[in-house]
Every structure is written in C-alpha cells, then in structure tokens.
Write a protein that holds these residues in place. Sequence first.
Motif, short mmCIF file in Angstrom:
data_model
loop_
_atom_site.label_atom_id
_atom_site.label_comp_id
_atom_site.label_asym_id
_atom_site.label_seq_id
_atom_site.Cartn_x
_atom_site.Cartn_y
_atom_site.Cartn_z
N TYR A 5 0.78 -1.08 0.08
CA TYR A 5 -0.04 0.13 -0.04
C TYR A 5 0.82 1.16 -0.08
O TYR A 5 0.37 2.13 -0.58
CB TYR A 5 -0.86 -0.01 1.16
CG TYR A 5 -2.30 -1.09 1.42
CD1 TYR A 5 -2.32 -1.80 -0.12
CD2 TYR A 5 -2.65 -1.45 2.32
CE1 TYR A 5 -3.08 -2.61 -0.06
CE2 TYR A 5 -3.91 -2.36 2.29
CZ TYR A 5 -3.87 -3.05 1.13
OH TYR A 5 -5.06 -3.81 0.99
N GLU A 55 1.95 1.96 -3.27
CA GLU A 55 0.62 2.48 -4.20
C GLU A 55 0.73 3.86 -3.78
O GLU A 55 0.39 4.76 -4.91
CB GLU A 55 -0.75 1.96 -3.81
CG GLU A 55 -1.59 1.64 -4.77
CD GLU A 55 -2.80 0.79 -4.26
OE1 GLU A 55 -2.41 -0.31 -3.84
OE2 GLU A 55 -4.17 1.03 -4.40
N PHE A 85 -6.54 6.05 0.62
CA PHE A 85 -6.33 5.35 2.03
C PHE A 85 -7.05 6.01 3.14
O PHE A 85 -7.65 5.48 3.84
CB PHE A 85 -4.83 5.08 2.14
CG PHE A 85 -4.49 4.06 1.17
CD1 PHE A 85 -4.87 2.68 1.34
CD2 PHE A 85 -3.35 4.26 0.31
CE1 PHE A 85 -4.26 1.77 0.37
CE2 PHE A 85 -3.02 3.24 -0.77
CZ PHE A 85 -3.34 1.97 -0.40
N ALA A 115 -2.38 4.46 4.68
CA ALA A 115 -2.20 3.28 4.06
C ALA A 115 -1.63 2.12 4.91
O ALA A 115 -2.10 0.82 4.74
CB ALA A 115 -1.24 3.52 2.78
N ALA A 152 -3.61 -1.27 6.02
CA ALA A 152 -3.30 -2.67 6.10
C ALA A 152 -3.39 -3.42 7.33
O ALA A 152 -3.54 -4.71 7.67
CB ALA A 152 -1.80 -2.68 5.42
#
Length: 391
Positions: free
Chosen positions: A17, A20, A33, A251, A255
């Motif tokens: 993430y 990303e 996010f 992010a 997760a």
Amino acid sequence: MRVPLAVPNLDGREAEYLQECIRSTFVSTAGPFVSRFEEQIAELSGTERASVTCSGTVALQMALEGLGVGSGELVMVPSLTFIATPNSVRHSGADVWLVDCTADDWTIDLGLAREAIESETEPHPDGRLHRPTGKVLRAIMPVMIMGASLDFDGVVSLAAEYGLKTVVDAAAAIGATGAGGRPLGATGVDAVCYSFNGNKTVTSGGGGAVASLDSDLVGRINHLVTTGRLGPAYDHDVVAYNFRMTNVEAAIGVAQIERLPAFLRRKREVYDRYGEVAARHPHLSGFPTPTVGTSVHWFSGLVYTGPDDALSERFRSFMVERGVDLRPFWKPIHLQLPYRDAIATPMPVTEQLWDRIFPLPCSTGITDDELDYVVAHATEFWDRHDGSSDD
Ligand SMILES: *Cc1c(COP(=O)(O)O)cnc(C)c1O
C-alpha cells in the motif's frame, strides 16, 4: 535474548500500500487510503463516520473542541492515564479535574466523580458550575485503560444527570466492545477517540481518529483538522488546524486493520500466558478483565498486590538485566509537574496501584520462544520472592 515491550507488526500489505501511495503520488493529506481508513474505523465503531487525525492526542482535543468545550471550562479525567489525556484537555483551553480510579477495573471512579460533583458544583446552563474556581464542568473523559471496556452506561447516565459531554479515550481500544457486544461508538457516548501510534495494537506510524454517531460532529471535526476551508477557493470561516492524517499513514493503517482479528487473537494469548504466571503466586494478579464488555488486551502483564513495596523495583531490574523491556508504568497525572495544582479528588487507589503495575512484552508479533522466555524469568523471580510452594 532481548524482548521489546510492544513493536509494530508490519508483515501484511503495508509495503504494497505504501508503494501504491508513491506510484499514485498521493502521499499527503488527501487520498483513497484516508477515506478507506475512515470507513474501516467507522465500521468497527458502529458509526456512520469517523475522522482521522495526525495523533490520538489531537483526536481527543478535536472531539472536545467539536463539542464546544474550551477556555474557562473543566473536563473530568482519571489520574491513572497517559499524559496525552489531560494534555488534550489543556490544549483545548479547558482545565482538568482529576479523579481516582476504581481498584477493580482501574477506570475512572464514577461514584467518586459523582460525590465530587455533588459537593463542589451547582447547576449551570452548560453543565455544572465549579464553585471554588468559577469554571464550568462541561465533560467527562473516561479512559479505556489497556484497551478494556468500562461502565459506559454509568458514564452516560452520570453525564445525562449533570448535563456533561462524554469523550472516551479509547486510544488503544479499537476492536473492543461495550455491554452486550455494542461497538464503542454505539455505547451512548458523544465521541470515541483512538490513537494509531507505533506502540498501539493497530498503528499508522502516527495518527488518531474520532468516531461518533453524531455525523455533524464528525463533520465539524473534519473541518477543524483541515484548516477550516470552505471549498476549493481559499475561504476559511474559523481559525482551525492542520491536524490531518496523510495518505501514507492511512495506507499503513488500512493494512493493519485488515489483520485486526489475528492481532487481537495474539494479544489474548499473551494475556492468558501472563494470567497463568499470576495464578501461581499469592500476591500477583493479571490486568483486570472488564465487568461489562470486552478488552482487546493492548497491554498485559502482572500486578503485585503484596506488602513489600521494594519488590516492584527489584522485579523491574531483574527483568531488564535479562533483556526484557520492563519499564515503570505511567506516573499518575496528579504527580506530574504541569498538573500538580490541578483540581483533584483524593487518590488512594491510583497512588497505591501505579508503581505495582508491570506491563510485559506484548507485541502481536511476539514469538512463542520470546513469550516462554519472559514467562520463565517472571516465574523465577516471583517463585523466589512471593512464597510459592512450587520450588
Ligand atoms: C497512546 C495514548 C494516547 C495518545 O495518543 P498519541 O497518538 O500518542 O497522541 C492517549 N491516551 C492513551 C491512554 C494512550 O495510550
């Protein structure tokens, strides 16, 4: 062996993430996010909305300010907490009224709070007028210590009786529930605040959030943390803050939440292991389990209940010499320099308790070997010092 107290567990999709964020260039205070993290937090809290912030301290401050609490006012806070709790009150412009905790569950003593209110205040349109200072008691801020539930019904009825707002410091309690499995945002309190600092079960590096059933309140907080901007043009209607969480932090948070059930399972196993150590010794107990609702066992460890005050320091040294990161627990707020003159109830329980609390290593990534190591040494020490019959 060295065993840390609590370190982040980043073995999920955190790295993916973060990549990303960089690929998409969304590294700052807007991005997908951020919204996803807010949705996850709201869902876990049983609310429509949540607003993320750059720290848990700020989340608490924003909840107070969003509820209109500020200068010349008072907020009741337990003395047995991390200093961020009262700091958030002071940052809002209000002052703290420190209250002792109960011996049973270490949360704010509502009976004592009620007595203090009855004896020192009188009715006021915005709450209760504190006669000695002329300040108005506006809110109560209970703390979910170690991530454990508390008597939300008691808090809500006390607040209703005296016209107070309720902001819960749920810093390390994401995933816990109140009575009957109710999510924290649906317990009747005005706002629930989390921290995602690195030592919490769920981290975003740094960060916090406010969740509330009152979506307008969440909207006001969102406005306050994003510079009070009214639209795409640079129009602002209030002196606000830049207290937003970044997409990079969110992010990591997203997760982490994906792995929350596994994290909570491991925290529970760690809690149970230390409970077994406590059960072997007459003057030890584990950390309290809540009488209503659930705990996420953010921290677990041992409490010494025996007569020898010197044993606390000796136990800490013994463990530290063996590489176990055992630190003193939070020094109570009424003993801290900035709060020495704060309004406070008598503190017999907090004063007796705080130095006898031993938070033991409890990372969600702790290995069985590490846990065995900590348990073996703790057992060795207390077998020698607490009259166990086992050896
Ligand atoms: C961690 C914590 C906070 C503060 O959160 P930050 O994100 O570090 O600002 C507040 N209260 C309690 C009880 C905490 O454990």
